[in-house]
Design a protein around this motif. Structure first.
Motif, PDB file in Angstrom:
ATOM      1  N   ARG A 133      -7.259 -14.864  -9.450  1.00  0.00           N
ATOM      2  CA  ARG A 133      -7.225 -16.322  -9.506  1.00  0.00           C
ATOM      3  C   ARG A 133      -6.233 -16.810 -10.568  1.00  0.00           C
ATOM      4  NH1 ARG A 133      -7.049 -21.150  -7.317  1.00  0.00           N
ATOM      5  NH2 ARG A 133      -8.182 -22.759  -8.474  1.00  0.00           N
ATOM      6  N   MET A 134      -6.229 -16.179 -11.729  1.00  0.00           N
ATOM      7  CA  MET A 134      -5.313 -16.575 -12.792  1.00  0.00           C
ATOM      8  C   MET A 134      -3.865 -16.278 -12.418  1.00  0.00           C
ATOM      9  SD  MET A 134      -7.295 -15.680 -16.348  1.00  0.00           S
ATOM     10  CE  MET A 134      -5.972 -16.424 -17.301  1.00  0.00           C
ATOM     11  N   GLU A 135      -3.645 -15.162 -11.710  1.00  0.00           N
ATOM     12  CA  GLU A 135      -2.283 -14.842 -11.276  1.00  0.00           C
ATOM     13  C   GLU A 135      -1.769 -15.877 -10.282  1.00  0.00           C
ATOM     14  OE1 GLU A 135       0.260 -11.092  -9.399  1.00  0.00           O
ATOM     15  OE2 GLU A 135      -1.928 -10.980  -9.601  1.00  0.00           O
ATOM     16  N   LYS A 136      -2.662 -16.326  -9.400  1.00  0.00           N
ATOM     17  CA  LYS A 136      -2.277 -17.353  -8.434  1.00  0.00           C
ATOM     18  C   LYS A 136      -1.964 -18.677  -9.144  1.00  0.00           C
ATOM     19  CE  LYS A 136      -3.941 -19.726  -4.274  1.00  0.00           C
ATOM     20  NZ  LYS A 136      -2.678 -19.509  -3.537  1.00  0.00           N
ATOM     21  N   LEU A 137      -2.791 -19.044 -10.121  1.00  0.00           N
ATOM     22  CA  LEU A 137      -2.531 -20.260 -10.893  1.00  0.00           C
ATOM     23  C   LEU A 137      -1.216 -20.147 -11.660  1.00  0.00           C
ATOM     24  CD1 LEU A 137      -6.090 -21.035 -12.321  1.00  0.00           C
ATOM     25  CD2 LEU A 137      -4.789 -22.470 -10.749  1.00  0.00           C
ATOM     26  N   PHE A 138      -0.938 -18.963 -12.159  1.00  0.00           N
ATOM     27  CA  PHE A 138       0.280 -18.746 -12.935  1.00  0.00           C
ATOM     28  C   PHE A 138       1.522 -19.032 -12.096  1.00  0.00           C
ATOM     29  CE2 PHE A 138       3.735 -16.262 -14.680  1.00  0.00           C
ATOM     30  CZ  PHE A 138       3.597 -16.422 -16.052  1.00  0.00           C
ATOM     31  N   HIS A 139       1.533 -18.543 -10.854  1.00  0.00           N
ATOM     32  CA  HIS A 139       2.715 -18.689 -10.008  1.00  0.00           C
ATOM     33  C   HIS A 139       2.749 -20.023  -9.267  1.00  0.00           C
ATOM     34  CE1 HIS A 139       4.251 -14.669 -10.647  1.00  0.00           C
ATOM     35  NE2 HIS A 139       3.043 -14.165 -10.423  1.00  0.00           N
ATOM     36  N   ASP A 140       1.600 -20.502  -8.795  1.00  0.00           N
ATOM     37  CA  ASP A 140       1.577 -21.673  -7.915  1.00  0.00           C
ATOM     38  C   ASP A 140       1.382 -22.996  -8.644  1.00  0.00           C
ATOM     39  OD1 ASP A 140       1.787 -19.761  -6.004  1.00  0.00           O
ATOM     40  OD2 ASP A 140      -0.300 -19.896  -5.316  1.00  0.00           O
ATOM     41  N   ASP A 141       0.709 -22.962  -9.767  1.00  0.00           N
ATOM     42  CA  ASP A 141       0.343 -24.222 -10.421  1.00  0.00           C
ATOM     43  C   ASP A 141       1.001 -24.382 -11.789  1.00  0.00           C
ATOM     44  OD1 ASP A 141      -0.931 -26.640 -10.905  1.00  0.00           O
ATOM     45  OD2 ASP A 141      -2.661 -25.683 -11.813  1.00  0.00           O
ATOM     46  N   TRP A 142       0.770 -23.448 -12.671  1.00  0.00           N
ATOM     47  CA  TRP A 142       1.217 -23.615 -14.047  1.00  0.00           C
ATOM     48  C   TRP A 142       2.735 -23.610 -14.185  1.00  0.00           C
ATOM     49  CZ3 TRP A 142      -2.739 -19.489 -16.093  1.00  0.00           C
ATOM     50  CH2 TRP A 142      -4.022 -20.017 -15.982  1.00  0.00           C
ATOM     51  N   ALA A 143       3.416 -22.746 -13.439  1.00  0.00           N
ATOM     52  CA  ALA A 143       4.875 -22.678 -13.546  1.00  0.00           C
ATOM     53  C   ALA A 143       5.515 -24.013 -13.177  1.00  0.00           C
ATOM     54  CB  ALA A 143       5.415 -21.571 -12.648  1.00  0.00           C
ATOM     55  N   PHE A 146       4.122 -26.945 -15.920  1.00  0.00           N
ATOM     56  CA  PHE A 146       4.692 -26.869 -17.258  1.00  0.00           C
ATOM     57  C   PHE A 146       6.214 -26.707 -17.253  1.00  0.00           C
ATOM     58  CE2 PHE A 146       0.282 -25.375 -17.815  1.00  0.00           C
ATOM     59  CZ  PHE A 146      -0.143 -26.315 -18.739  1.00  0.00           C
ATOM     60  N   GLU A 147       6.813 -26.632 -16.065  1.00  0.00           N
ATOM     61  CA  GLU A 147       8.271 -26.602 -15.913  1.00  0.00           C
ATOM     62  C   GLU A 147       8.903 -25.527 -16.792  1.00  0.00           C
ATOM     63  OE1 GLU A 147       9.687 -30.520 -16.684  1.00  0.00           O
ATOM     64  OE2 GLU A 147       8.547 -31.432 -15.055  1.00  0.00           O
ATOM     65  N   TRP A 148       8.422 -24.304 -16.629  1.00  0.00           N
ATOM     66  CA  TRP A 148       8.905 -23.223 -17.476  1.00  0.00           C
ATOM     67  C   TRP A 148      10.378 -22.911 -17.249  1.00  0.00           C
ATOM     68  CZ3 TRP A 148       3.930 -20.082 -16.146  1.00  0.00           C
ATOM     69  CH2 TRP A 148       2.894 -20.534 -16.977  1.00  0.00           C
ATOM     70  N   GLU A 149      10.869 -23.149 -16.041  1.00  0.00           N
ATOM     71  CA  GLU A 149      12.261 -22.815 -15.744  1.00  0.00           C
ATOM     72  C   GLU A 149      13.226 -23.916 -16.158  1.00  0.00           C
ATOM     73  OE1 GLU A 149      12.538 -21.860 -11.663  1.00  0.00           O
ATOM     74  OE2 GLU A 149      11.280 -20.056 -11.789  1.00  0.00           O
ATOM     75  N   GLU A 150      12.709 -25.065 -16.567  1.00  0.00           N
ATOM     76  CA  GLU A 150      13.561 -26.168 -16.986  1.00  0.00           C
ATOM     77  C   GLU A 150      13.988 -25.996 -18.441  1.00  0.00           C
ATOM     78  OE1 GLU A 150      14.643 -28.577 -15.044  1.00  0.00           O
ATOM     79  OE2 GLU A 150      13.550 -27.785 -13.306  1.00  0.00           O
ATOM     80  N   SER A 151      15.181 -26.488 -18.733  1.00  0.00           N
ATOM     81  CA  SER A 151      15.677 -26.452 -20.111  1.00  0.00           C
ATOM     82  C   SER A 151      15.159 -27.689 -20.835  1.00  0.00           C
ATOM     83  CB  SER A 151      17.209 -26.429 -20.112  1.00  0.00           C
ATOM     84  OG  SER A 151      17.697 -26.460 -21.431  1.00  0.00           O
ATOM     85  N   ARG A 152      14.120 -27.511 -21.632  1.00  0.00           N
ATOM     86  CA  ARG A 152      13.481 -28.637 -22.302  1.00  0.00           C
ATOM     87  C   ARG A 152      13.258 -28.324 -23.774  1.00  0.00           C
ATOM     88  NH1 ARG A 152       8.187 -30.439 -19.365  1.00  0.00           N
ATOM     89  NH2 ARG A 152       8.479 -32.151 -20.816  1.00  0.00           N
ATOM     90  N   VAL A 153      13.213 -29.376 -24.558  1.00  0.00           N
ATOM     91  CA  VAL A 153      12.921 -29.249 -25.983  1.00  0.00           C
ATOM     92  C   VAL A 153      11.463 -29.618 -26.205  1.00  0.00           C
ATOM     93  CG1 VAL A 153      13.461 -30.080 -28.294  1.00  0.00           C
ATOM     94  CG2 VAL A 153      15.292 -29.810 -26.606  1.00  0.00           C
ATOM     95  N   PHE A 154      10.711 -28.726 -26.822  1.00  0.00           N
ATOM     96  CA  PHE A 154       9.305 -29.004 -27.070  1.00  0.00           C
ATOM     97  C   PHE A 154       9.175 -30.011 -28.205  1.00  0.00           C
ATOM     98  CE2 PHE A 154       8.958 -24.979 -24.849  1.00  0.00           C
ATOM     99  CZ  PHE A 154       7.875 -25.216 -24.018  1.00  0.00           C
ATOM    100  N   GLN A 155       8.362 -31.029 -27.990  1.00  0.00           N
ATOM    101  CA  GLN A 155       8.159 -32.075 -28.976  1.00  0.00           C
ATOM    102  C   GLN A 155       6.671 -32.291 -29.190  1.00  0.00           C
ATOM    103  OE1 GLN A 155      10.280 -35.298 -27.057  1.00  0.00           O
ATOM    104  NE2 GLN A 155      12.118 -34.900 -28.249  1.00  0.00           N
ATOM    105  N   THR A 156       6.334 -32.865 -30.334  1.00  0.00           N
ATOM    106  CA  THR A 156       4.926 -33.125 -30.632  1.00  0.00           C
ATOM    107  C   THR A 156       4.529 -34.544 -30.270  1.00  0.00           C
ATOM    108  OG1 THR A 156       5.537 -33.739 -32.890  1.00  0.00           O
ATOM    109  CG2 THR A 156       4.873 -31.454 -32.511  1.00  0.00           C
ATOM    110  N   TRP A 157       5.408 -35.286 -29.617  1.00  0.00           N
ATOM    111  CA  TRP A 157       5.085 -36.646 -29.205  1.00  0.00           C
ATOM    112  C   TRP A 157       5.616 -36.866 -27.786  1.00  0.00           C
ATOM    113  CZ3 TRP A 157       8.594 -35.102 -32.733  1.00  0.00           C
ATOM    114  CH2 TRP A 157       9.931 -35.384 -32.481  1.00  0.00           C
ATOM    115  N   PRO A 158       5.023 -37.770 -27.013  1.00  0.00           N
ATOM    116  CA  PRO A 158       5.434 -37.980 -25.619  1.00  0.00           C
ATOM    117  C   PRO A 158       6.837 -38.571 -25.523  1.00  0.00           C
ATOM    118  CG  PRO A 158       3.262 -38.912 -26.051  1.00  0.00           C
ATOM    119  CD  PRO A 158       3.858 -38.573 -27.379  1.00  0.00           C
TER     120      PRO A 158
END
Length: 379
Positions: A133-143, A146-158
């Motif tokens: 179940r976690m593997e399925k969430l990892f590939h189908d939902d979380w990726a 959370f836009e892991w493949e996008e080039s983004r800067v992590f910030q502490t504010w919206p």
């Protein structure tokens, strides 16, 4: 025989007052305001219960050197002791915390609650299925989420304001006003005042870092919670109120003490000084102050940690901003000054789930509805 009512417990009343002081002081904009409040509180608490006073001091507070505090965030000259001031870990003022961290230390469970809820419902009958179940969430939902493949800067504010803050019905129910209401009611009333007051204040004289543009800070004072039947967007801010709120933030030392006296927060009679809690709550809990310019650019810890250079910031002293790094007041001011990318004239209402929606034109800001009706009449 009629039983007499229970005699009022003075200890219970003192506890209620102490609890209210903790809630109010937690969001004081500066550490020297926090120190001033607790200097007066400890003097009062010493008369009520020496044991309670000693317990609070030893458990939650430290008397820190001013030089040590200045290494982390701006600390002006304290009112009573020029070399040290009271500090507590629960203080979350805007000049001493990151936005979104004002809620304090989050329990570990809060970080894992999301994926646990997603997994728990589907693996109750077979705990071994949790891995699949976690593997399925990892590939189908979380990726994707959370836009892991996008080039983004992590910030502490919206990066963008939440829709609920722009035109959320829940805010009105809670005695607050969304940004749309502030924008709609921004014009001057018959009394010549409006729902915000803009002030320029030179703040580099009381700070060690004058990296702002010219040492000037722009303050926007407004109401942040309902008082009586008047919602924040409908309230009017007088020059006197605005000057007192800004003075409490920008002044230090003897000047801050005089400001506390003028605002009625500090009461001095027969050589005895005391804290007037209703005045403190009115000026610093019922009102908020959006700031931009020198003070937030040079004193906010967001840039003091590693950058060491000024980064243009728009901050607010309200609780919402401290908890989430975003608030309706900042969204309103940015729209007012034409700095944001949000058009507050046409924002749909965000309603609580489960409620019936009204007519379509009820979901449009009043200002947009009036302009829409005018266009129809011209046709």
């Amino acid at each position: 025989m009629e039983q007499k009512g229970r005699k009022k417990d003075k200890t219970e009343t003192a506890f209620d007052r102490l609890d209210a002081i903790i809630q109010a002081s937690r969001v004081m904009p500066t550490i020297i305001l926090f120190d001033a409040v607790w200097h007066l509180t400890f003097a009062w608490l010493e008369q009520v219960s020496k044991d309670a006073c000693a317990y609070l001091k030893s458990t939650y507070f430290d008397q820190m050197k001013r030089a040590s505090l200045q290494g982390q965030f701006w600390c002006g000259e304290p009112v009573w002791n020029s070399n040290s001031c009271w500090f507590a870990g629960f203080w979350a003022g805007v000049t001493g915390t990151y936005p979104g961290s004002g809620s304090g230390t989050q329990p570990l469970e809060s970080f894992h609650a999301y994926w646990q809820d997603a997994v728990r419902s589907s693996v109750r009958s077979d705990p071994r299925a949790i891995f699949a179940r976690m593997e399925k969430l990892f590939h189908d939902d979380w990726a994707k989420k959370f836009e892991w493949e996008e080039s983004r800067v992590f910030q502490t504010w919206p990066q963008y304001p939440a829709q609920e803050l722009l035109n959320g019905q829940a805010l009105r129910t809670a005695g607050r006003s969304p940004a749309v209401d502030f924008y709609t009611e921004r014009g001057r009333k018959l009394c010549g005042q409006c729902n915000h007051y803009k002030m320029y204040w030179r703040t580099d004289a009381t700070t060690t870092d004058a990296s702002g543009k010219d040492g000037t800070t722009v303050f926007y004072v407004m109401r942040c919670s309902k008082v009586g039947d008047v919602l924040p967007a409908q309230a009017t801010i007088t020059k006197e109120t605005a000057e007192r709120v800004v003075g409490l933030i920008a002044k230090d030392g003897a000047a801050l003490k005089n400001q506390l006296l003028q605002a009625g927060i500090l009461k001095s009679e027969n050589g005895q000084e005391s804290l007037e809690l209703p005045a403190l709550q009115f000026y610093l809990n019922k009102h908020c102050c959006v700031m931009k310019g020198h003070l937030p650019d040079s004193c906010w810890p967001r840039l003091r940690r590693r950058l060491q250079t000024a980064f243009p910031s728009v901050v607010c002293t309200c609780l919402e901003f401290l908890l989430h790094g975003d608030c309706e007041h900042v969204a309103f001011i940015k729209a007012l000054e034409g700095e944001g990318n949000v058009d507050l004239r046409n924002i749909p209402v965000v309603r609580t789930a489960g409620r019936k929606r009204k007519a379509d034109n009820a979901d449009i800001a009043p200002e947009a509805k009036s302009s829409k009706q005018k266009r129809r009449s011209h046709k």
